[in-house]
Scaffold this active site. Structure first.
Site, short mmCIF file in Angstrom:
data_model
loop_
_atom_site.label_atom_id
_atom_site.label_comp_id
_atom_site.label_asym_id
_atom_site.label_seq_id
_atom_site.Cartn_x
_atom_site.Cartn_y
_atom_site.Cartn_z
N ASN A 1 0.86 -1.18 0.00
CA ASN A 1 0.00 0.00 0.00
C ASN A 1 0.91 1.24 0.00
OD1 ASN A 1 -1.37 2.28 1.13
ND2 ASN A 1 -3.02 0.92 1.76
N HIS B 1 1.09 6.15 1.92
CA HIS B 1 1.90 7.08 2.72
C HIS B 1 2.94 7.83 1.90
CE1 HIS B 1 -0.28 6.28 6.22
NE2 HIS B 1 0.11 5.02 6.33
N HIS C 1 -5.66 3.63 -1.36
CA HIS C 1 -6.97 3.95 -0.79
C HIS C 1 -7.34 5.36 -1.24
CE1 HIS C 1 -9.54 4.23 3.16
NE2 HIS C 1 -10.23 4.55 2.08
N ARG D 1 -9.45 8.04 -0.68
CA ARG D 1 -10.40 8.48 0.35
C ARG D 1 -11.26 9.62 -0.16
NH1 ARG D 1 -9.23 7.20 5.87
NH2 ARG D 1 -10.54 9.01 6.32
N ARG E 1 -7.02 12.89 1.36
CA ARG E 1 -5.85 13.29 2.18
C ARG E 1 -4.53 12.72 1.66
NH1 ARG E 1 -6.52 9.82 7.71
NH2 ARG E 1 -8.52 10.89 7.81
N HIS E 2 -4.59 11.64 0.90
CA HIS E 2 -3.31 11.16 0.33
C HIS E 2 -3.44 10.84 -1.17
CE1 HIS E 2 -5.14 7.43 1.71
NE2 HIS E 2 -4.71 7.54 2.96
N GLU F 1 -8.68 0.43 -2.70
CA GLU F 1 -9.46 0.48 -1.45
C GLU F 1 -10.36 1.69 -1.51
OE1 GLU F 1 -7.56 0.85 2.35
OE2 GLU F 1 -6.29 -0.84 1.81
N THR G 1 -6.37 6.26 10.42
CA THR G 1 -6.34 5.23 9.39
C THR G 1 -7.63 4.43 9.53
OG1 THR G 1 -5.13 3.29 8.55
CG2 THR G 1 -5.02 3.66 10.91
N THR G 2 -7.87 3.47 8.64
CA THR G 2 -9.14 2.73 8.70
C THR G 2 -9.29 2.08 10.09
OG1 THR G 2 -8.66 2.16 6.42
CG2 THR G 2 -10.55 1.08 7.44
N GLU H 1 -11.01 -9.35 3.24
CA GLU H 1 -9.70 -9.04 3.80
C GLU H 1 -9.88 -8.98 5.30
OE1 GLU H 1 -7.51 -5.63 2.25
OE2 GLU H 1 -6.47 -5.42 4.18
N HIS I 1 -3.49 -4.79 7.82
CA HIS I 1 -3.60 -3.65 8.74
C HIS I 1 -2.71 -3.87 9.95
CE1 HIS I 1 -5.02 0.03 10.45
NE2 HIS I 1 -5.73 0.25 9.35
N GLY I 2 -1.70 -3.01 10.04
CA GLY I 2 -0.80 -3.04 11.20
C GLY I 2 0.29 -4.09 11.10
N HIS J 1 2.12 0.87 6.01
CA HIS J 1 2.87 1.74 6.91
C HIS J 1 4.26 1.22 7.26
CE1 HIS J 1 3.76 3.85 10.73
NE2 HIS J 1 3.27 4.87 10.06
N1 PXP Z 1 -5.79 -3.04 4.50
C1 PXP Z 1 -6.68 -2.03 4.62
C2 PXP Z 1 -8.11 -2.29 4.29
C3 PXP Z 1 -6.27 -0.74 5.04
O1 PXP Z 1 -7.17 0.25 5.16
C4 PXP Z 1 -4.90 -0.53 5.31
C5 PXP Z 1 -4.44 0.85 5.70
O2 PXP Z 1 -4.54 1.71 4.66
C6 PXP Z 1 -4.02 -1.62 5.15
C7 PXP Z 1 -4.49 -2.86 4.77
C8 PXP Z 1 -2.56 -1.47 5.39
O3 PXP Z 1 -2.34 -1.21 6.76
P1 PXP Z 1 -0.90 -0.73 7.22
O4 PXP Z 1 -0.65 0.58 6.56
O5 PXP Z 1 -1.05 -0.64 8.71
O6 PXP Z 1 0.06 -1.79 6.79
#
Ligand code: PXP
Length: 392
Positions: free
Chosen positions: A160, A163, A196, A198, A202-203, A223, A253-254, A304, A344-345, A367
């Site tokens: 992703n 950022h 993503h 949005r 914002r990005h 996304e 973030t989401t 997901e 995510h994370g 991230h």
């Molecule tokens: N999956 C989804 C649906 C997300 O919204 C995000 C954050 O944009 C990610 C994955 C990736 O998460 P991270 O940036 O924490 O790796």
């Protein structure tokens, strides 16, 4: 019933996926050519294991696995021909070993069950060095065969690049460019690119999505919130897939997964539109069985699974609980016919057990990789992540 899985009351509260364990035991008998045989696999705690270890092996303390091949006793009792015997597994010891070896509890339990069953099938690593090697090789092969349900040999890694756009937007100029960053990720071996778009812009901007559609050579996953303006852009750009996520204006973030159940009608409508345009839809959901069913009912191709709670866990117990939930939900989704992604994370420390889950097709990571890229360069950061994800 060839396999009897027995759980002692002392471990009743542990989050074990009994369906998964039973299926692995049954598959194992099948792989060993022993489908007509009967065996028991008993899961117990350390105290009970220590008692058996002392009684039958005169050894102090618990061990991880014990096998008791069925043999006739001195009393002339004749064992039925198809009776293999019993395997005892200490779940307490397996948990400690899983933590020490950075693997999931169910992976470690599977290894121990394989070891125990091979003993029942006549293997014995204590007989000779050659036999120990033969048994070890067989264990490796069986473990791989039991993990096979994944539709790909290893999970795909999608990066992703939101950022990169966040940094660009900080000055409102045109650097750094997420489109260029996506190409570098692909050159480093990433299997897909995620952005993503949005509503608050914002990005990622419309321009990025349109250019990425032309430049991404792997797969572009868009996304997005399920709102008309963004749905229209998706239908116009036709990414390789979309992922519907919940979106709140003030979130960093989401936060949390999409409540598919509460939004079933709206989600179903968008999925129908995307299907007409040939765009597969993924739904970003919390690891929750009711959301899996709702995703199926809505006609999604993928889910997901939100890994945020696992990644943010504050204690080993909490992390284990969250991980088990992901593992169970991934299996449920897979067995229901959905394809399963996760994200995510996830970072360089916590990703390995999730990548090793056999039901997960693709990991979506942003991230951690983009943060590391600031220090080691984007291609290095992607390669380092690939090295972890591909050694499952
Ligand atoms: N999956 C989804 C649906 C997300 O919204 C995000 C954050 O944009 C990610 C994955 C990736 O998460 P991270 O940036 O924490 O790796």
């Amino acid at each position: 019933m060839p396999i009897h899985c027995v759980y002692s009351p002392e471990i009743a509260s542990l989050p074990l996926n009994r369906r998964l364990l039973r299926r692995r035991c049954e598959t194992l008998l099948h792989l060993l050519g022993l489908e007509r045989a009967e065996a028991s696999v008993v899961f117990l705690d350390d105290a009970a294991m220590a008692a058996h270890n002392e009684r039958y092996r005169q050894k102090q303390g618990p061990t991880n696995v014990l096998s008791f091949p069925a043999t006739g006793g001195d009393d002339g009792f004749v064992v039925p021909e198809n009776e293999l015997g019993d395997v005892l597994v200490s779940v307490d010891t397996a948990r400690r070993e899983a933590t020490g070896q950075h693997k999931s509890l169910h992976s470690r339990l599977t290894e121990l069950i394989i070891h125990g069953m091979l003993h029942l099938a006549g293997y014995d690593h204590e007989r000779s060095e050659a036999e120990a090697v033969r048994m070890w090789e067989e264990e490796k092969v069986l473990f791989q065969q039991l993990q096979q349900p994944r539709s790909v040999a290893m999970p795909f890694l999608a990066i992703n690049v939101d950022h990169v756009a966040t940094v660009r937007q900080a000055r409102g100029g045109n650097e750094p460019d997420p489109v260029l960053a996506a190409s570098l990720c692909e050159l480093a071996g990433a299997d897909g690119i995620v952005v993503h778009l949005r509503e608050d812009g914002r990005h990622i901007q419309d321009r990025d999505v349109r250019l990425l559609r032309q430049t991404v050579k792997t797969r572009l996953n868009l996304e997005m919130a399920n709102v008309p303006e963004i749905v229209d852009i998706a239908l116009e750009v036709v990414p390789d897939m979309i992922t519907l996520v919940p979106e709140k204006r003030k979130e960093l973030t989401t936060e949390g997964g999409l409540d598919v159940l509460a939004n079933a009608k709206k989600v179903g409508k968008t999925i129908a539109k995307m299907r007409k345009a040939g765009i597969p839809v993924s739904l970003f959901i919390d690891p929750d069985a009711t959301q899996i069913q709702a995703a199926l009912d809505a006609g999604a191709t993928y889910v997901e699974l939100h890994t945020g709670r696992y990644c943010e866990a504050r204690s080993m117990e909490e992390q284990e609980r969250e991980f088990n939930l992901i593992e169970q939900t991934a299996e449920l989704a897979y067995e229901s016919g959905l394809r399963v992604n996760a994200g995510h994370g996830l970072d360089y420390r916590n990703v390995h057990p999730v990548a090793a889950l056999p039901f997960i097709d693709e990991l979506s990571i942003g991230h951690a990789v983009i943060s590391r890229a600031v220090l080691v360069g984007l291609e290095n950061a992607v390669r380092e992540m690939l090295a972890i994800v591909r050694t499952v």
